[in-house]
Design a protein around this motif. Structure first.
Motif, PDB file in Angstrom:
ATOM      1  N   GLN A 224     -16.015   7.648   2.110  1.00 18.71           N
ATOM      2  CA  GLN A 224     -15.215   8.823   1.782  1.00 18.71           C
ATOM      3  C   GLN A 224     -13.738   8.540   2.019  1.00 18.71           C
ATOM      4  OE1 GLN A 224     -15.723  12.566   4.059  1.00 18.71           O
ATOM      5  NE2 GLN A 224     -16.396  13.408   2.118  1.00 18.71           N
ATOM      6  N   ALA A 225     -12.882   9.057   1.151  1.00 13.68           N
ATOM      7  CA  ALA A 225     -11.426   8.863   1.228  1.00 13.68           C
ATOM      8  C   ALA A 225     -11.051   7.398   1.133  1.00 13.68           C
ATOM      9  CB  ALA A 225     -10.860   9.495   2.503  1.00 13.68           C
ATOM     10  N   TYR A 226     -11.812   6.649   0.341  1.00 18.32           N
ATOM     11  CA  TYR A 226     -11.443   5.254   0.077  1.00 18.32           C
ATOM     12  C   TYR A 226     -10.120   5.266  -0.671  1.00 18.32           C
ATOM     13  CZ  TYR A 226     -12.296   0.282  -0.722  1.00 18.32           C
ATOM     14  OH  TYR A 226     -12.218  -1.093  -0.714  1.00 18.32           O
ATOM     15  N   ASN A 227      -9.206   4.397  -0.275  1.00 13.70           N
ATOM     16  CA  ASN A 227      -7.832   4.439  -0.741  1.00 13.70           C
ATOM     17  C   ASN A 227      -7.565   3.274  -1.698  1.00 13.70           C
ATOM     18  OD1 ASN A 227      -5.067   4.154  -0.990  1.00 13.70           O
ATOM     19  ND2 ASN A 227      -4.635   4.612   1.140  1.00 13.70           N
ATOM     20  N   VAL A 228      -7.209   3.603  -2.951  1.00 13.10           N
ATOM     21  CA  VAL A 228      -6.936   2.573  -3.947  1.00 13.10           C
ATOM     22  C   VAL A 228      -5.504   2.724  -4.478  1.00 13.10           C
ATOM     23  CG1 VAL A 228      -7.576   1.620  -6.198  1.00 13.10           C
ATOM     24  CG2 VAL A 228      -9.359   2.490  -4.663  1.00 13.10           C
ATOM     25  N   PRO A 229      -4.587   1.827  -4.108  1.00 17.26           N
ATOM     26  CA  PRO A 229      -3.271   1.831  -4.760  1.00 17.26           C
ATOM     27  C   PRO A 229      -3.447   1.419  -6.225  1.00 17.26           C
ATOM     28  CG  PRO A 229      -3.263   0.529  -2.724  1.00 17.26           C
ATOM     29  CD  PRO A 229      -4.691   0.788  -3.059  1.00 17.26           C
TER      30      PRO A 229
END
Length: 360
Positions: A224-229
């Motif tokens: 959850q809330a995996y962050n992908v620029p």
């Protein structure tokens, strides 16, 4: 016609006009107290035995109600009757033949709002990435006119944020995927690691410091809330139709970002009170008008204290690299007073910078 249109304008008066008209079109008796209750989110009858004139917006209500009655009587004479009462109990009812006698006036306002929105969209091409604007107005005269204005230098609004970012053209695709609850798959190349294929459930978009990030559920930890620029995505982004989309819990991202600056939650970090000392009156005033975080409070006005000139602000925040970066950005004008671990971190970074300069 716009100047005399009762639906024109904004604020409390406009809200009252629309409420009054809507309620009268139900063909029931409507009183000032009924409209005030609706406006304030109270149940009908709440103000029947209470004084109304001290309530927010009451003055605007007193102006709006006669305006609506007058406009209706001009549009269709004898279409309003009252209940014969006086004072607070007086109410009015619409009895005309048409179900929407002021339809033309309301439509004119809606048309004006659309025109204003289109004008704003054209102007916002100086703020939004070009790819975003093009994605929604592709093959339209609006896009053609906007591009001509930009080329001729006649645009009147511009952002200082650089929009020529890697993969900025993916922003509309991710936005649409969130709105349509669409799972995406792409190759993701984190800095310093090998690229890998990510099955991603985009849920939220956030810009920080000129860089766009997509947050969502992923097939890797943290799920959850995996962050992908967006600028770390390699190659094509494809839609995945054989995987059920996972939505974020309601309010999750509002809470997720509430106690941090930027986008990062660091392992082991907790919410703390951070005291920062300002070393110049200009810097103190700047932070008051442009706070580091929504929790910021002034705890000591800038002035002379114990023979020194300074002021202090307090943040209730989870320290992370974005906070440290913002503090370091202001150089000698800011000093972290507490907590001690954060103060020592900032001190260590500055010592390393000094060491670098002294060695060169």
């Amino acid at each position: 016609m716009m100047k005399n249109n009762i639906f024109a304008g904004s604020g409390a008066r406009s809200a009252f006009v629309n409420l009054i008209y809507t309620e009268l079109m139900k063909r029931d008796f409507v009183s000032y107290a009924d409209i005030l209750a609706l406006y304030c989110g109270r149940p009908k009858g709440y103000y029947t035995k209470m004084v109304c004139n001290g309530e927010p917006g009451y003055g605007e209500l007193k102006k709006a109600f006669p305006e609506v009655i007058r406009a209706l009587q001009q549009a269709c004479p004898d279409c309003i009757e009252d209940n014969g009462k006086t004072g607070k109990g007086k109410a009015f009812r619409y009895i005309g033949k048409s179900d929407d006698p002021l339809a033309a006036e309301r439509q004119a306002i809606e048309q004006k709002r659309v025109e204003d929105y289109v004008a704003f969209c054209k102007a916002s091409a100086g703020i939004l990435p070009a790819s975003w604007f093009s994605a929604y107005f592709q093959n339209t005269q609006l896009l053609l006119d906007t591009n001509r204005e930009l080329e001729s230098g006649s645009s009147i609004i511009r952002s200082s944020m650089e929009q020529n970012l890697t993969n900025i053209d993916l922003l509309p695709k991710f936005y649409k995927a969130i709105a349509q609850k669409q799972v995406l798959r792409f190759s993701y190349h984190p800095f310093g690691h090998e690229p890998f294929i990510l099955t991603f459930h985009p849920q939220f978009l956030k810009e920080y410091n000129g860089r766009w990030f997509a947050f969502g559920d992923a097939n890797r930890e943290p799920y959850q809330a995996y962050n992908v620029p967006l600028d770390r995505i390699v190659g094509e982004v494809t839609e995945v139709n054989d995987v059920e989309y996972i939505s974020a819990p309601k309010g999750f991202y509002q809470q997720y970002f509430y106690n941090i600056i930027g986008v990062t939650h660091e392992n082991g970090a907790k919410i703390e009170e951070v005291i920062i000392r300002t070393k110049s009156q200009y810097q103190h005033g700047l932070l008051l008008t442009k706070p580091l975080h929504h929790s910021q409070k002034e705890v000591l006005p800038f002035g002379e204290h114990d023979g020194q000139w300074y002021g202090e602000i307090r943040l209730t925040i989870e320290p992370n690299r974005e906070l440290r970066g913002r503090i370091l950005l202001y150089g000698e004008n800011l000093e972290v007073v507490s907590p001690k671990p954060l103060r020592e971190e900032i001190k260590g970074i500055l010592m390393q910078q000094l060491d670098t300069y002294f060695k060169s």
